[in-house]
Design a protein around this motif. Sequence first.
Motif: not given
Lengths: 475, 475
Positions: A342, B30-37, A344, A346
């Motif tokens: 979360k 819950f989803e993960l992404k390319d960009t940071p939060e 970082k 990807d």
Amino acid sequence: MVKYMKRCHDRHEKVVEFRQPEELNKLINFELKDTPEDLATVIDYCRETLNYCVKTGHPRFFNQLYGGMDIVGLCGQWLSATANTSMYTYEVAPIFVLMERAVLRHMGQLVGFSDGDGIFAPGGSLSNMYAISLARHKKFPTSKMEGLFSLPRMAILTSKHSHYSFKKGAYFMGFGLNNVVMINCDAKGRMLASDLENQIIHLQSQGIAPILVNATSGTTVFGAFDPLDEIADICQKYDLWLHVDAAWGGAIILSAEKRHLMKGMHRIDSISWNPHKFMGCPFQCSAFLTKKKGLLEECHGIPASYLFQKDKMTYDISYDTGNKSIQCGRHVDIMKLWLMWKAKGDQGFTKKLHHAYEISNYLTEKIRNRDGFELVVEPVYVSICFWYIPTAIRNLSDGDVKRRKLSQVAPQIKAGMTKRGSMLVGYQPMDDKVNFFRMIILNSATTFDDMDFILDEIESLGERIEFVQNGFHNP
Amino acid sequence: MVKYMKRCHDRHEKVVEFRQPEELNKLINFELKDTPEDLATVIDYCRETLNYCVKTGHPRFFNQLYGGMDIVGLCGQWLSATANTSMYTYEVAPIFVLMERAVLRHMGQLVGFSDGDGIFAPGGSLSNMYAISLARHKKFPTSKMEGLFSLPRMAILTSKHSHYSFKKGAYFMGFGLNNVVMINCDAKGRMLASDLENQIIHLQSQGIAPILVNATSGTTVFGAFDPLDEIADICQKYDLWLHVDAAWGGAIILSAEKRHLMKGMHRIDSISWNPHKFMGCPFQCSAFLTKKKGLLEECHGIPASYLFQKDKMTYDISYDTGNKSIQCGRHVDIMKLWLMWKAKGDQGFTKKLHHAYEISNYLTEKIRNRDGFELVVEPVYVSICFWYIPTAIRNLSDGDVKRRKLSQVAPQIKAGMTKRGSMLVGYQPMDDKVNFFRMIILNSATTFDDMDFILDEIESLGERIEFVQNGFHNP
């Protein structure tokens, strides 16, 4: 602990304050007794533990396939330790079960599995054993009830440079070490697809059933990547389960630039990928992913009426994960990784990888151009293998005498750096190559200067080795 | 986290803020992404995690064989997470390796092994598999190299009330589920030694080789203790490996008053004992101990030149533990336990056990004397199994109608308590007994009042069940 974290980032601090077992036994009273010790003493123990443990978060720790210190990951670990639960049911781990689903889905998509499955295991060895289990079940489904006794002899194929967990698994799971067939590698440590096919044909001619081919993405020593597309062609031809042990190398999937090293990965059946290795997630965190949905449960599901009640009225029990696992209680390894991902995205992992490649390229270039240093193999990943050849033996002609002397250099230098506590680098022999150093670069805090430091340090220690009649003298 | 710890000790706080998976999925992204939060969001996630996780440290959590919150243990876990290393070598885990040796020695002495060996495993299931592995190797040492293919069919014997990990292990290790022979129990859930002997004779007459007998000390549901002395006599007679699964019950070894339940334990070959269960050590912490020194390494040792360098000049490599393990990297589970043991001494655990017995005795007495409550079995440990029989069905005559109705009471009440978040208690059927509650008492913060509370709560929820045509209606 905050003080400790600062120490881990201070290059004036030692990587390890090394003590022999007998010395540590004198410094700390390890023995347990019937009576309690007072709180002040217990706090002292904590201080001493941090004093004498190896500072794996230090920027000059290059010894293992893990290291660094990710504060977000560490917070995640502390937090899930505080929550203190087990992954087996949604009932007792609701939020962690959903985190695991999200992470497995994301990792699966990155690999190229559109609708796969997976589980987090206590380390890459057990992840690899999950692959063996699935492959066996797919080929011989009667083995679940009947075992291996009346089945044909089976074999597992993996390269000579692959991880020893395939041997551990072969022993543990009833195949026996002799039924692990070690495929030859090229000079760069990549599996020779031609030898793989020859071995399959040979096994089949003997009535032995190959069940699984393991390809490695990021071998333990050289960091080599086996040619997945070529190997997938062969597995397709002979209908064999193709597993990829990407425990160490899996992180390159997050780099568009480097992903080509795993070209063909969408064709595999399963993969082990350890975020506790390159990605810097606190230890332990190992993902096992498979393309074949439902097979984990088909293999490992055993009814346990006290855990997986079918008449639960609270929620949809398909969220329970226990029947996919060979464990009962399962540690929450997911929180730390999910939180890091979360924070970082990807992109954060990609940056970390590219930084490590930059440092590795710098080191490789230095080794190539500095007297006395010699690359063992041209690196493709962030494992750099090299010898240091002290001046005293540099001009010996190649042959047994030089080999015998050279093989003693790395252990001597390792002993020296450990005593100094200045850095930690691993070493080992491989094939016909005598002891050489393996530098693992993964800590984002590591700099170009650290690379210069380690080469200077190795040279300084290596030049102080005194040659004596029957080997080397420790400086 | 400090706030969370306080909440875990506040009876006005819920044990769980239960949400359905689809609700939680809406509450938390819950989803993960390319960009940071951003960091604020990440901190929010931490807060939400502690909000929606099950408060296993709450004094009204009675749901699993673990729970409570030991602050010293938790500190130990945070500290070893910060040190972030693996147990495989003294090189990277010097202090933790010495802690493990001290704890294994102490636990071994308590069991009665004068010079044994052992290892910490990721959970009791894997500890039990270690036992199977050693037993197999002792009886058929060729299996290490050749596997099971050309060997006689082998069997594992364990009671009908024993843990399902013997089945998981039998599958995983190549024996097959059909080769786990389930021995009958008496009405209290203890293995019938006479049936054990009959089964051994029967197997041998069929040419099947029994290799291991598992006796359970503290069965998962009833908390029963198999008669070790009687079973040891039989194992001695037939030369069989005797393992004891004391994952749950092992803690009684620390009580001079209760130790008689494991009389004969000095005669066994190996034992699994999980400090993360009764002893309250943070999850995961499972010890496997054996009387046979050297056998773990003989079974599981595989040369790995990059880890276990024989030419290490730094220290005596007999301190490395990797060759005893089926894992490669191994999580540091020892620090938290060692620190707890230092802070408590044996005495502290004994006190904890006696407190739990006091609470259990109080609850048992209440159940015995309160209308609508009925014990399933007279408890010998801190697992209390009982039914609640709502007024509406209390006077039905025994038979299928009553059984069908009674079997739906526990799931209904469980759903009710989960929604309220007032407490958590497990339930399951067993043999011919329909769904009943299993109260696990191990949290030192639990009081007599909590016992009155849970009985009131069960009654209040149970009386609100509305009987409808085809079963029950959820209040």
